[in-house]
Design a protein around this motif. Structure first.
Motif: not given
Lengths: 113, 117
Positions: A40, B109, B112
């Motif tokens: 993650g 990061k 998605k």
């Protein structure tokens, strides 16, 4: 077209063991980079090599070492493995340090039990 | 210290929609910016690279723009397809003259993306 090759693709080790990951850059690429991506997380830069010399260093632990060989392949050596070392390890290559585009390999998934 | 932020963290759209993914960075002293695609548990596929002197790059249905002065980049995906479902990461390469390094790519990061049929 040839891509970056990494081996092994999957690796399972016990705590305190050692592991060696290999990276074969795209032909004619003389610069290799190693990244670590935890679950993650975004990839974190570890270390890079240009013409067999270390060119840059990121957040690589002292327990890890790496080198680039005369055929430009690179190996990441990891000792005293810890649970937190479980991650995807990516190798990338580029035509030179100044050539911007990085091409990433498929990664080695390391699991430390 | 350079920080890269991507918004939104996740995005779900119906097939056929055009969409924009955002990337921002705190230090405008960058050498270039690269967009990647990552499928679950897989490697990173380079999509587009924009040099600091460029404004945009296009590849097929993808268009990436760069506004270095404001510290922003966008990735535009036209006519989205279910096969576009993946995590999209942007990464900047700091300019080595500003305490950065040639080796380091600093990643966001990711966003998605899920494209529903």
């Amino acid at each position: 077209a040839a891509g970056v090759i990494q081996s092994p693709r999957h690796l399972i080790k016990e705590k305190r063991e050692t592991a060696t990951l290999k990276c074969y850059p795209i032909p004619r690429h003389d610069t290799v980079y190693w990244y670590q991506q935890g679950p993650g997380q975004d990839p974190q830069f570890l270390i890079s090599f240009y013409e067999k010399m270390q060119s840059d260093k990121g957040s690589i632990p002292d327990r890890f070492s790496a080198q680039q060989f005369s055929d430009y392949h690179s190996e990441l050596n990891m000792s005293s493995l810890e649970l937190g070392d479980s991650a995807l390890y990516f190798c990338a290559s580029s035509l030179s340090p100044t050539e911007g585009r990085r091409f990433f390999g498929p990664g080695t998934r390391l699991t430390v039990l | 210290k350079q920080e890269v932020t991507q918004i939104p963290a996740a995005l779900s759209v119906p097939e056929g929609e055009n969409l924009v993914l955002n990337c921002s960075f705190t230090d405008s002293a960058i050498y270039n910016l690269q967009w990647f695609r990552q499928d679950p548990g897989k490697g990173l596929t380079s999509l587009l690279l924009i040099q600091s002197s460029q404004r945009e790059q296009t590849s097929g249905r993808l268009n990436a723009s760069l506004d270095k002065s404001s510290g922003r980049s966008t990735l535009y995906i036209a006519a989205s397809q279910p096969g576009d479902s993946a995590t999209y990461l942007c990464a900047v390469r700091p300019h080595s003259g500003y305490g950065g390094s040639q080796g380091n790519l600093i990643f966001g990061k990711g966003t998605k993306l899920s494209v529903k049929p």
